[in-house]
Enzyme design. Sequence first.
Site, PDB file in Angstrom:
ATOM      1  N   PRO A 133      -9.156  -4.025  -2.449  1.00  0.00           N
ATOM      2  CA  PRO A 133     -10.435  -3.758  -3.058  1.00  0.00           C
ATOM      3  C   PRO A 133     -11.533  -4.143  -2.090  1.00  0.00           C
ATOM      4  O   PRO A 133     -11.513  -5.228  -1.512  1.00  0.00           O
ATOM      5  CB  PRO A 133     -10.447  -4.677  -4.271  1.00  0.00           C
ATOM      6  N   GLU A 134     -12.439  -3.242  -1.916  1.00  0.00           N
ATOM      7  CA  GLU A 134     -13.610  -3.522  -1.094  1.00  0.00           C
ATOM      8  C   GLU A 134     -14.764  -3.819  -2.061  1.00  0.00           C
ATOM      9  O   GLU A 134     -14.547  -3.939  -3.269  1.00  0.00           O
ATOM     10  CB  GLU A 134     -13.920  -2.313  -0.200  1.00  0.00           C
ATOM     11  N   ARG A 170       1.397  -8.416  -3.092  1.00  0.00           N
ATOM     12  CA  ARG A 170       1.496  -8.866  -1.694  1.00  0.00           C
ATOM     13  C   ARG A 170       1.037 -10.302  -1.485  1.00  0.00           C
ATOM     14  O   ARG A 170       1.190 -10.830  -0.394  1.00  0.00           O
ATOM     15  CB  ARG A 170       0.712  -7.907  -0.793  1.00  0.00           C
TER      16      ARG A 170
END
Length: 280
Positions: free
Chosen positions: A2-3, A112
């Site tokens: 997510p940016e 992750r």
Amino acid sequence: MPELPEVETVVRGLRPRLEGRVLARVEQHCDALRFPLPVDFARRLQGRRILSIKRRAKYILAQLDGNEVLLCHLGMSGRMVVSNGDAGPREKHDHIIFTTETGDQIRFNDARRFGMMDLVEDSRVSEHRLLRDLGPEPLGNEFNGPVLAAALKGRRTPIKAALLDQKVVAGVGNIYACEALYFAGLSPRRQAYSVQGGRAECLAAAIRQVLTRAIAAGGSSLRNYVQADGELGYFQHEWAVYDRFGEACPECDCDRGRGGGIRRLVQSNRSTFYCPKRQR
DNA sequence: CTACCATCCTGGTTGC
DNA sequence: TGCAACCAGGATGGTA
């Protein structure tokens, strides 16, 4: 992953569920994400009230009572999954589960484990090692062409790599760096120091514009990303170049096929997508 | 100081 | 269908 637009979308989704609520129960199912979690993390959060939720760059900051801030980063694959407590059994990679006194549940799921959480005294938040060197917020008043130009001055690195440096501008990631360079008409390979004056003005405007449009669309939904309320963002359908290798750029349809169209290259180990005709 | 690279970890996709 | 290789939104730390 997510940016900035995705994190902003998550923050907006979390606010109505969490602001003013008490964390009645906090479950912790792992010792470390990207970094070890604080000692007694869940116990220290239990019973605390969340006063407000803010975003800084790609970080989520939840102001708690007792003058502490819960600092979160979603990393590449982190999600905040919201439910009314009827979400069923814990799923794979649900690492932290917050339940409010009203029965709402927020699960931090991160396959992750590149995400992070920390608990910080609020007077020291800006000195936190992960926050202190961040550059300006691209949507804030402190960001403009001259500020960007100053940050790029003398930097002998491709402009694409410079935009990923969070000290230059905070919150831009791989997707929006590609998109902003496209709208500014700048080659991702161009040396950062050469982006001055009008070019810097143009790039600053492109960054603001693409981030603003992405937030309005609820961010980009990537493979494993769902926004806080479960709705899907749809900005990925508006990508001009990102993940569009070989396709026609929105402005020069003529180049499709015959090896033309949008190209991909690797810079700093990340994929860059660009239109060689429009970006110089 | 600056720039490049590998690395953390897991899963989805691609290609043989 | 099986399996290996490759790829992925981030950010740091070491090395050159």
